[in-house]
Design a protein around this motif. Sequence first.
Motif, mmCIF file in Angstrom:
data_model
loop_
_atom_site.group_PDB
_atom_site.id
_atom_site.type_symbol
_atom_site.label_atom_id
_atom_site.label_comp_id
_atom_site.label_asym_id
_atom_site.label_seq_id
_atom_site.Cartn_x
_atom_site.Cartn_y
_atom_site.Cartn_z
ATOM 1 N N VAL A 79 1.780 -4.463 22.083
ATOM 2 C CA VAL A 79 0.444 -5.054 21.986
ATOM 3 C C VAL A 79 -0.638 -4.135 22.546
ATOM 4 O O VAL A 79 -1.745 -4.075 22.015
ATOM 5 N N TRP A 80 -0.319 -3.415 23.607
ATOM 6 C CA TRP A 80 -1.326 -2.562 24.231
ATOM 7 C C TRP A 80 -1.392 -1.194 23.557
ATOM 8 O O TRP A 80 -2.468 -0.706 23.222
ATOM 9 N N GLY A 98 -3.917 -2.317 20.801
ATOM 10 C CA GLY A 98 -5.063 -2.212 21.689
ATOM 11 C C GLY A 98 -5.369 -3.470 22.477
ATOM 12 O O GLY A 98 -6.491 -3.656 22.945
ATOM 13 N N ILE A 99 -4.375 -4.342 22.642
ATOM 14 C CA ILE A 99 -4.563 -5.604 23.362
ATOM 15 C C ILE A 99 -3.951 -5.456 24.754
ATOM 16 O O ILE A 99 -2.730 -5.455 24.902
ATOM 17 N N LEU A 100 -4.775 -5.326 25.763
ATOM 18 C CA LEU A 100 -4.278 -5.173 27.123
ATOM 19 C C LEU A 100 -4.041 -6.548 27.736
ATOM 20 O O LEU A 100 -4.984 -7.306 27.976
ATOM 21 N N LYS A 131 -11.699 -10.270 23.256
ATOM 22 C CA LYS A 131 -10.932 -9.026 23.354
ATOM 23 C C LYS A 131 -11.440 -8.197 24.515
ATOM 24 O O LYS A 131 -12.349 -8.598 25.242
ATOM 25 N N GLY A 132 -10.795 -7.049 24.691
ATOM 26 C CA GLY A 132 -11.190 -6.163 25.772
ATOM 27 C C GLY A 132 -10.895 -6.748 27.139
ATOM 28 O O GLY A 132 -9.905 -7.453 27.348
ATOM 29 N N VAL A 165 -6.230 -1.909 13.819
ATOM 30 C CA VAL A 165 -6.832 -2.931 14.682
ATOM 31 C C VAL A 165 -7.218 -2.313 16.015
ATOM 32 O O VAL A 165 -8.310 -2.558 16.549
ATOM 33 N N ARG A 166 -6.346 -1.479 16.544
ATOM 34 C CA ARG A 166 -6.611 -0.817 17.821
ATOM 35 C C ARG A 166 -7.771 0.165 17.729
ATOM 36 O O ARG A 166 -8.640 0.202 18.610
ATOM 37 N N ASP A 167 -7.811 0.943 16.665
ATOM 38 C CA ASP A 167 -8.770 2.042 16.578
ATOM 39 C C ASP A 167 -10.144 1.606 16.091
ATOM 40 O O ASP A 167 -11.163 2.125 16.548
ATOM 41 N N SER A 168 -10.188 0.672 15.131
ATOM 42 C CA SER A 168 -11.484 0.229 14.594
ATOM 43 C C SER A 168 -11.317 -1.115 13.902
ATOM 44 O O SER A 168 -11.167 -1.181 12.677
ATOM 45 N N GLU A 169 -11.329 -2.173 14.681
ATOM 46 C CA GLU A 169 -11.115 -3.513 14.130
ATOM 47 C C GLU A 169 -12.243 -3.906 13.173
ATOM 48 O O GLU A 169 -12.000 -4.535 12.137
#
Length: 357
Positions: free
Chosen positions: A64-65, A69-71, A154-155, A236-240
């Motif tokens: 996921v991370w 890109g989901i921390l 997010k973030g 999704v991580r790089d440019s949702e």
Amino acid sequence: MNHPSLFSRRAWTGIVAATVLLAALPLLNLFFADGHPLHVPSYMVSLIGKFMCYALAALALDMVWGYAGILSLGHGVFFALGAYAHGMYLMRSIGREGVYQSDLPDFMVFLDWKAYPWYWSGTDSFWVALALVVLVPGVLAFVFGFFAFRSRIKGVYFSIITQAMTYAFMLLFFRNNTGFGGNNGFTDFKRILGFPISAPGTKATLYLVTLAVLVGALLLCRWIVKSKLGRVLQAVRDSESRLMFIGYNPLWFKLFVWTLSAVLCGIAGALYVPQVGIINPSEMSPANSIEMVIWAAVGGRGTLLGPVIGAFSVNGLKSWFTGAFPNLWLFALGLIFILVTRYLPRGLAGLVRKEQA
């Protein structure tokens, strides 16, 4: 971060060699007597088995991370829920061999429970418990993720609410009147599937099952990452926003990988319990979830193999450090995280890639 082959030939060689070496440890413990040069102590088998459970949790977090890109700062709750589901089966397997010689676990007798609460129904069956190991973390992750991702949280905001979630569950499980054993949790297990849990053969079997699950999960995650689904997750991580512009709905992709990650964490917790011999609410503490993030960061997020290496490295160092300098480990852990973030942004796996280049 483009990984055309993901694992190099050297990495595959290392994976095979490490798998063979790890598989040999419980056999060396069983077939060579204490004092023989090839004998591996029982405590070492249990310790490495625990590290493999942590490695599986770190791998789950990396999905996921590292790739979506989901921390998450709350994966400890999924780990603990899987552990509790399996732990109740182990508690019920004790039978009347507890201190109070009751059909109920000792903690329930002590707290004057008269019967099992409804949510523990059927947990005397191994297969029901196994289903709960998968379903409980999976359903919680799906429901939580659906509302969070649909609201486009997010973030750092998503990280904060995941940490709040695991803290809330920890407080709930600490309560004596919820049927989860309170502060002490579940312990004093006797058997699993009818076999004595303390027998060397049982411990070796649990160890080898954990190794097989870890290797299987690594291969499964690699297959997902290499597929079209994996490329969408990386988008999704790089440019949702760009992904949404070309017609994709990120919700279901994020929800899939988030739920899969939670299920893998739950399985890691279920394998952890019989090898360590205890599960209590402290496993849900926010600090434990943050440690998972450190394992992934130290090993190298977005590499799959890196978080596995990171889990072994950090926990191996922790085992030595807490014995030699018990009051300084948290300072050392913080220093490791700072140094890795500053000088090894791609972690240990990135260092190996740099040497190869």
